[in-house]
Design a protein around this motif. Sequence first.
Motif, PDB file in Angstrom:
ATOM      1  N   ARG A  34       0.739  -1.229   0.026  1.00  0.00           N
ATOM      2  CA  ARG A  34      -0.013  -0.010   0.049  1.00  0.00           C
ATOM      3  C   ARG A  34       0.901   1.209  -0.093  1.00  0.00           C
ATOM      4  N   GLY A  35       2.107   1.100   0.265  1.00  0.00           N
ATOM      5  CA  GLY A  35       2.931   2.522   0.186  1.00  0.00           C
ATOM      6  C   GLY A  35       3.103   2.720   1.532  1.00  0.00           C
ATOM      7  N   PRO A  36       3.967   3.602   1.925  1.00  0.00           N
ATOM      8  CA  PRO A  36       4.204   4.315   3.039  1.00  0.00           C
ATOM      9  C   PRO A  36       3.071   4.703   3.704  1.00  0.00           C
ATOM     10  N   SER A  37       2.849   4.579   5.071  1.00  0.00           N
ATOM     11  CA  SER A  37       1.849   4.933   5.916  1.00  0.00           C
ATOM     12  C   SER A  37       2.270   5.053   7.289  1.00  0.00           C
ATOM     13  N   GLY A  38       1.256   5.726   8.086  1.00  0.00           N
ATOM     14  CA  GLY A  38       1.674   6.009   9.491  1.00  0.00           C
ATOM     15  C   GLY A  38       1.819   4.761  10.348  1.00  0.00           C
ATOM     16  N   VAL A  39       0.992   3.713   9.714  1.00  0.00           N
ATOM     17  CA  VAL A  39       1.092   2.635  10.630  1.00  0.00           C
ATOM     18  C   VAL A  39       2.335   1.778  10.370  1.00  0.00           C
ATOM     19  N   SER A  40       2.708   1.613   9.080  1.00  0.00           N
ATOM     20  CA  SER A  40       3.888   1.151   8.855  1.00  0.00           C
ATOM     21  C   SER A  40       5.339   1.739   9.385  1.00  0.00           C
ATOM     22  N   ARG A  41       5.236   3.129   9.243  1.00  0.00           N
ATOM     23  CA  ARG A  41       6.364   3.815  10.106  1.00  0.00           C
ATOM     24  C   ARG A  41       6.407   3.551  11.486  1.00  0.00           C
ATOM     25  N   MET A  42       5.132   3.552  11.994  1.00  0.00           N
ATOM     26  CA  MET A  42       5.091   3.005  13.555  1.00  0.00           C
ATOM     27  C   MET A  42       5.635   1.924  13.728  1.00  0.00           C
ATOM     28  N   LEU A  43       5.310   0.766  12.970  1.00  0.00           N
ATOM     29  CA  LEU A  43       5.661  -0.628  13.155  1.00  0.00           C
ATOM     30  C   LEU A  43       7.229  -0.754  12.943  1.00  0.00           C
ATOM     31  N   SER A  44       7.615   0.026  12.031  1.00  0.00           N
ATOM     32  CA  SER A  44       9.275  -0.005  11.907  1.00  0.00           C
ATOM     33  C   SER A  44       9.990   0.883  13.222  1.00  0.00           C
TER      34      SER A  44
END
Length: 61
Positions: A34-44
């Motif tokens: 889905r591309g970068p998002s707030g959730v993916s950044r938070m998980l990282s």
Amino acid sequence: MIQKRIAQWAVMAVAVPLAAAGARRLSHTLEARRGPSGVSRMLSRGADVLRPQRARRRRFW
């Protein structure tokens, strides 16, 4: 008392790195789909807090 220490060590030595790896993998999968998002950044970021990929050297001088 010693059993409690062994259980704590097992959690720190096994469960925390596995959780960090799972969060990092989930983050990469979400970003790929889905591309970068707030959730993916938070998980990282959470994975970096639990288990940084590279060792940081601290200098006191």
